[in-house]
Scaffold this active site. Structure first.
Site, PDB file in Angstrom:
ATOM      1  N   SER A  64      43.322  29.741  32.378  1.00  0.00           N
ATOM      2  CA  SER A  64      42.093  29.121  32.877  1.00  0.00           C
ATOM      3  C   SER A  64      41.424  28.282  31.794  1.00  0.00           C
ATOM      4  O   SER A  64      41.564  28.548  30.596  1.00  0.00           O
ATOM      5  CB  SER A  64      41.104  30.191  33.340  1.00  0.00           C
ATOM      6  OG  SER A  64      41.627  30.943  34.405  1.00  0.00           O
TER       7      SER A  64
HETATM    8  N1  SAH Z   1      43.323  35.218  33.523  1.00  0.00           N
HETATM    9  C1  SAH Z   1      44.458  34.356  33.378  1.00  0.00           C
HETATM   10  C2  SAH Z   1      44.508  33.335  34.488  1.00  0.00           C
HETATM   11  C3  SAH Z   1      45.902  33.114  34.951  1.00  0.00           C
HETATM   12  S1  SAH Z   1      46.060  32.202  36.456  1.00  0.00           S
HETATM   13  C4  SAH Z   1      44.465  33.692  32.022  1.00  0.00           C
HETATM   14  O1  SAH Z   1      43.433  33.714  31.322  1.00  0.00           O
HETATM   15  O2  SAH Z   1      45.504  33.177  31.618  1.00  0.00           O
HETATM   16  C5  SAH Z   1      46.005  33.465  37.683  1.00  0.00           C
HETATM   17  C6  SAH Z   1      47.026  34.569  37.593  1.00  0.00           C
HETATM   18  O3  SAH Z   1      46.883  35.382  38.767  1.00  0.00           O
HETATM   19  C7  SAH Z   1      48.469  34.112  37.554  1.00  0.00           C
HETATM   20  O4  SAH Z   1      49.094  34.651  36.415  1.00  0.00           O
HETATM   21  C8  SAH Z   1      49.072  34.678  38.844  1.00  0.00           C
HETATM   22  O5  SAH Z   1      50.423  35.073  38.723  1.00  0.00           O
HETATM   23  C9  SAH Z   1      48.163  35.875  39.100  1.00  0.00           C
HETATM   24  N2  SAH Z   1      48.143  36.345  40.481  1.00  0.00           N
HETATM   25  C10 SAH Z   1      48.181  35.619  41.631  1.00  0.00           C
HETATM   26  N3  SAH Z   1      48.150  36.436  42.716  1.00  0.00           N
HETATM   27  C11 SAH Z   1      48.067  37.723  42.231  1.00  0.00           C
HETATM   28  C12 SAH Z   1      48.011  39.014  42.835  1.00  0.00           C
HETATM   29  N4  SAH Z   1      48.016  39.177  44.160  1.00  0.00           N
HETATM   30  N5  SAH Z   1      47.932  40.099  42.024  1.00  0.00           N
HETATM   31  C13 SAH Z   1      47.919  39.972  40.674  1.00  0.00           C
HETATM   32  N6  SAH Z   1      47.986  38.775  40.044  1.00  0.00           N
HETATM   33  C14 SAH Z   1      48.061  37.660  40.804  1.00  0.00           C
END
Ligand code: SAH
EC number: 2.1.1.77
Length: 213
Positions: A64
């Site tokens: 993010s």
């Molecule tokens: N907090 C992270 C943001 C990553 S983007 C950072 O700082 O890097 C969002 C993430 O949510 C992705 O890695 C994606 O694989 C995950 N995601 C999407 N759907 C999900 C679900 N149902 N359960 C757990 N993770 C999920």
């Protein structure tokens, strides 16, 4: 990869920029100054790590944007030793920011590749999350509930019922809601059945997907 005084300087500038953009929580800004974001990115992005931008982290996902991380972290009103559930561990950067703010962080990721990489990276950086879980965030972590607050870091089409159920009374759930564009939404749990809803402008996230693993 190393952390140098040049990186520290860039982090200080990033914290200053986020303050100018309206982030006022000192603990959030301090955490941004401490966590080496460049070490959460592929080395080819190292030179850009302290720009206020999202970047790819593999498996079609993104780390993010720092402003988004700071905005969501501020909405959580983190207190020391708060038990926080994060949905979407991704690169682990948001996890690390919350740990640096003194929270006990439980985080769930559904992409196995990211789960494995981040589970190895955080301890290497000396960042101690309480529990990293591979699974479907729609279900939360019932065995560890209730939580002082819950943060969802992917765009959710709906508010998962399980997450509402796992929030303490008085607890805060921060979740970007919507399909193409998401409205940052804060739910505060008033009692067993009632939640107060607040909305804060548009953001853009990768989607929260149903578990495929
Ligand atoms: N907090 C992270 C943001 C990553 S983007 C950072 O700082 O890097 C969002 C993430 O949510 C992705 O890695 C994606 O694989 C995950 N995601 C999407 N759907 C999900 C679900 N149902 N359960 C757990 N993770 C999920």
């Amino acid at each position: 990869m190393k952390d140098t005084s040049k990186h520290q300087g860039l982090r200080n500038q990033l914290a200053k920029l986020l303050a100018e953009k309206g982030i006022t929580d000192k603990k959030v800004l301090e955490a941004i100054k401490v966590i080496p974001r460049h070490l959460f990115l592929n080395s080819s992005f190292e030179d850009f790590a302290y720009q206020d931008k999202a970047f790819p982290i593999g498996a079609g996902q993104t780390i993010s944007q720092p402003y988004t991380v700071a905005f969501q972290s501020q909405l959580l009103e983190v207190k020391k030793d708060h038990k926080i559930l994060e949905i979407g561990t991704g690169s682990g950067y948001q996890t690390a920011v919350l740990v640096a703010m003194g929270a006990k962080v439980y985080s769930v990721e559904r992409q196995n590749e990211l789960f494995k990489t981040t589970s190895a990276l955080l301890p290497k950086l000396g960042i101690r999350a309480k529990y990293l879980s591979f699974g479907d965030g729609y279900k939360g972590l019932p065995d560890y509930a209730p939580f002082d607050s819950i943060i969802v870091t992917a765009g959710a089409p709906i508010i998962p019922k399980a997450l509402m159920a796992q929030l303490k009374i008085g607890g805060r759930l921060v979740i970007p809601l919507g399909e193409d564009v998401q409205i940052m939404t804060l739910l505060i749990r008033k009692n067993a059945t009632q939640f107060e809803k607040h909305e804060f402008g548009d953001f853009k996230f990768v989607p929260l997907l149903e578990n495929k693993n």
